[in-house]
Scaffold this active site. Sequence first.
Site, PDB file in Angstrom:
ATOM      1  N   CYS A  33       0.828  -1.214   0.000  1.00 51.76           N
ATOM      2  CA  CYS A  33       0.000   0.000   0.000  1.00 51.76           C
ATOM      3  C   CYS A  33       0.858   1.257   0.000  1.00 51.76           C
ATOM      4  CB  CYS A  33      -0.954   0.007   1.190  1.00 51.76           C
ATOM      5  SG  CYS A  33      -0.110  -0.006   2.777  1.00 51.76           S
ATOM      6  N   ASP A  35       2.469   2.563   2.514  1.00 52.69           N
ATOM      7  CA  ASP A  35       2.434   3.328   3.760  1.00 52.69           C
ATOM      8  C   ASP A  35       3.695   3.109   4.600  1.00 52.69           C
ATOM      9  OD1 ASP A  35       0.060   4.152   2.884  1.00 52.69           O
ATOM     10  OD2 ASP A  35      -1.166   3.061   4.320  1.00 52.69           O
ATOM     11  N   CYS A  59      -2.531   5.590   5.595  1.00 48.90           N
ATOM     12  CA  CYS A  59      -3.981   5.687   5.626  1.00 48.90           C
ATOM     13  C   CYS A  59      -4.482   6.058   7.023  1.00 48.90           C
ATOM     14  CB  CYS A  59      -4.585   4.360   5.203  1.00 48.90           C
ATOM     15  SG  CYS A  59      -4.381   3.096   6.465  1.00 48.90           S
ATOM     16  N   CYS A 103      -2.822  -2.650   8.666  1.00 46.23           N
ATOM     17  CA  CYS A 103      -2.352  -1.326   9.097  1.00 46.23           C
ATOM     18  C   CYS A 103      -1.879  -1.387  10.550  1.00 46.23           C
ATOM     19  CB  CYS A 103      -3.455  -0.288   8.962  1.00 46.23           C
ATOM     20  SG  CYS A 103      -4.372  -0.415   7.427  1.00 46.23           S
TER      21      CYS A 103
END
Length: 145
Positions: A33, A35, A59, A103
């Site tokens: 992603c 991140d 995010c 996450c």
Amino acid sequence: MYTEKVMDHFQHPRNMGEIENASGVGTVGNAKCGDIMRIYLDIDDDQIIRDVKFKTFGCGAAVATSSMATELVKGKSIQEAMAITNKAVMEALDGLPPVKVHCSLLAEEAIHAALWDYAEKHQIKIEGLEKPKSDIHEEEEEEEY
Ligand code: FES
């Protein structure tokens, strides 16, 4: 989709920023992603985490989990911090949607990476701590198979 706690920590992140001359710094990313999360720890001579800050380029769930993770490790001993898993962070946030579980892994790994950095600088061994991965995406892949 998100709990009130997640929204609160996303909109009002706790402990955002950096620590100059931190005892340990850990950076972890997820190539999938894109991140990135960085955790700074200030650890005293009794191995208590006196201060902790984070910077997250990612995010909303990554911001909320970093914020909650810093709250959970602040004031704790190294061993107590080691016991704080991504599950504990998710529980403290009243849950995350399944697609956002990865996450929270970022937060756990970033704390471990910062502890690893501290241990290397002080030439100590932290019980149960393994060399962290800089990209948690690899770990997810392994888990999938
Ligand atoms: Fe990658 Fe949240 S989407 S950390």
